[in-house]
Design an enzyme around this catalytic site. Structure first.
Site, PDB file in Angstrom:
ATOM      1  N   CYS A  67       0.910  -1.044   0.081  1.00 18.75           N
ATOM      2  CA  CYS A  67      -0.125   0.128   0.059  1.00 18.75           C
ATOM      3  C   CYS A  67       0.869   1.283  -0.060  1.00 18.75           C
ATOM      4  CB  CYS A  67      -0.877  -0.095   1.100  1.00 18.75           C
ATOM      5  SG  CYS A  67      -2.296   1.173   0.912  1.00 18.75           S
ATOM      6  N   HIS A  83      -3.456  -5.372   1.523  1.00 14.94           N
ATOM      7  CA  HIS A  83      -3.090  -5.858   2.698  1.00 14.94           C
ATOM      8  C   HIS A  83      -3.213  -7.042   3.218  1.00 14.94           C
ATOM      9  CE1 HIS A  83      -2.053  -1.661   3.673  1.00 14.94           C
ATOM     10  NE2 HIS A  83      -3.084  -1.311   3.251  1.00 14.94           N
ATOM     11  N   GLU A 119      -1.549  -8.665   5.230  1.00 11.38           N
ATOM     12  CA  GLU A 119      -1.023  -8.966   6.682  1.00 11.38           C
ATOM     13  C   GLU A 119      -2.362  -8.821   7.724  1.00 11.38           C
ATOM     14  OE1 GLU A 119      -0.381  -6.512   4.756  1.00 11.38           O
ATOM     15  OE2 GLU A 119      -0.734  -4.429   5.872  1.00 11.38           O
TER      16      GLU A 119
END
Lengths: 295, 203
Positions: B74, B159, B161
């Site tokens: 990002c 994302h 994560e």
């Protein structure tokens, strides 16, 4: 299939703001100063808390034209405040496509009994809390980010410290409990059991936890990060100080390098005067505390 | 992990879950001895200004030039582009999908991660507007590249994560354990490390 406004998407933006500083701004010029100083977001409002406190009267949602002007001036996220329980103000803010709504005790509450049903909105909400129970009730209502309330507009960090300790101590206490104790804890905290169970399992809130209310210096910012804040909101502390540009940069630097006292010291030099501070006891005696609103 | 601002904690959980040691980088000397660097999501203006303030921009360019891999996510994708650190031969459009209301999550087929889609979370995300011929596009949304590889730089607009799926981080770690010379030279991918073997073979 793309899914919007899921819990993960709502908390996702707050995840991206971690380690950063969200600054109160009242016009496009201040918003640009905040962005240039490294703010990770701005909070658009008509008067900073120190002025709301001075002027008295009813404090409401900001003028949409002013919010739009700020959205056009910067590329970082723009947040705005709605009164506690005032879901029509929140609807207006959502239609303006603000990035986060702060259901805020700094404005005059619109509903003495109920908060906004935040789950019914697509835009994410941040709410203030003075202790763990309050934080968990707001999360149960759909808040995707929690901040301490502190005592806005005072330049006095003592209340934010109390709130952050209440919240983080409460989390540690829950995490140490056996499962059968959690229903009792939920009752004591007046909080939904499923949120209490989740916090006990994870050992942290399911949403990011920031500090707000009373930060005036780089050392204040470093203190709150060391006490467990994942980022800082700064209201009056920047634009009520003598040199807002330098102070804004310094508070950003101290929020990143909070573990390095040498860097905090360096950031604190040649900043000019901080905003004037207010004693909490004197305010309380006048009935001027904001943090009791919307518990 | 570059730890100036953003969701570096979430990346730490991913990397540690895969058995890696993860440390926070807030100063140039903290890059020493690392096998790779994650530049996390956050606000790209905040992270860029922090890198310039702390002398990390030049240090990261040097780190990249030494052949060690970088994962940019990002904001991390943006700061690696031609207009910022210049580590990848591509240009990003910031907030390309719009403001927070337009943020979304979806299943995404990413080349090199096997047949199962990745749950990709896009938060005020960028996309790649233009890129040079050496840049491999690994995934697209609405025909805009959202995951690219340029040599030893892996850059994604989303994302993963924030989910439980660590395959992207495993791919990055495979790059980190591949000798620098082969990871950065096009044409020899697919040798050695597991994650790389499938890169460029799927269509």
């Amino acid at each position: 299939m793309a899914e919007r406004a899921t819990f993960r998407v709502k908390t996702g933006l707050a995840e991206m703001l971690k380690g950063g500083v969200i600054m109160d701004v009242v016009d496009a010029d201040q918003a640009r100063i905040a962005e240039d100083a490294g703010a990770c977001a701005v909070m658009a409002l008509e008067r900073v808390p120190a002025d709301i406190r001075r002027d008295g009267g009813v404090a409401r949602m900001s003028n949409p034209a002013m919010i739009k002007g700020i959205q056009e001036a910067v590329t970082i996220p723009v947040m705005a405040k709605a009164r506690i329980g005032h879901f029509a103000e929140a609807q207006v803010l959502q239609s303006l496509e603000v990035d986060y709504i702060d259901e805020s005790e700094v404005l005059t509450p619109a509903d003495e009994a109920n908060h906004i049903d935040k789950l019914s909105f697509e835009v994410p909400f941040v709410c203030g809390a003075t202790n763990l129970g309050e934080a968990l009730r707001r999360i149960g209502e759909g808040a995707a980010m929690i901040r301490s309330k502190g005592e806005a507009g005072t330049g006095n960090i003592v209340e934010a410290v109390r709130h952050m300790r209440e919240i983080t101590d409460g989390i540690r206490e829950l995490a140490g409990m056996r499962r059968e104790q959690l229903a009792g804890a939920a009752k004591d905290h007046r909080a939904p059991l499923d949120v209490v169970q989740e916090v006990a399992e994870q050992g942290r809130l399911p949403v990011p936890l920031f500090c707000a209310g009373g930060i005036a210096t780089p050392a204040d910012a470093a203190l709150m990060m060391q006490l467990g804040a994942e980022g800082n909101f700064v209201g009056s502390g920047i634009f009520k100080s003598e040199d807002p540009e330098r102070r804004a940069r310094a508070i950003v630097e101290a929020t990143t390098h909070f573990q390095d006292p040498g860097r905090v010291a360096q950031a604190s030099m040649a900043l000019g005067e901080a905003m004037p501070g207010l004693e909490i006891e004197a305010l309380a005696a006048e009935g001027g505390l904001l943090q009791g609103r919307g518990a | 992990m570059l730890a100036l601002q953003g969701d570096f904690e979430a990346h730490r959980r991913m990397l540690q879950g895969l058995g890696a040691e993860a440390s926070e980088v807030r100063a140039p000397h903290q890059l020493e001895g690392l096998d790779g660097l994650v530049i996390p999501g956050g606000e790209s203006t905040t992270i860029s200004k922090g890198m310039a303030r702390d002398g990390l921009d030049e240090a990261i360019v040097g780190f990249h030039a030494s052949g060690r891999p970088i994962l940019g996510s990002c904001a991390g994708m943006i700061v690696c582009d031609r207009e910022h650190l210049g580590l990848g031969d591509y240009l990003c459009r910031r907030n390309a999908f719009g403001r927070q209301l337009a943020s979304f999550e979806q299943d995404l087929q990413v080349e090199g991660l096997g047949p199962d889609p990745l749950r990709a979370v896009f938060i005020r995300a960028p996309w790649v507007e233009r890129h040079g011929p050496g840049v491999e596009v690994l995934a697209e949304v609405e025909r805009h590249p959202v995951a690219v590889r340029d040599g030893n730089l892996l850059a994604v607009a989303f994302h993963s994560e924030l989910t439980d799926d660590s395959r992207l981080h495993a791919l990055f770690m495979a790059l980190a354990s591949t000798p620098a010379s082969s990871a950065s030279r096009p044409g020899v991918r697919g040798e050695g490390a597991d994650g790389l073997a499938t890169l460029g073979e799927e269509s």
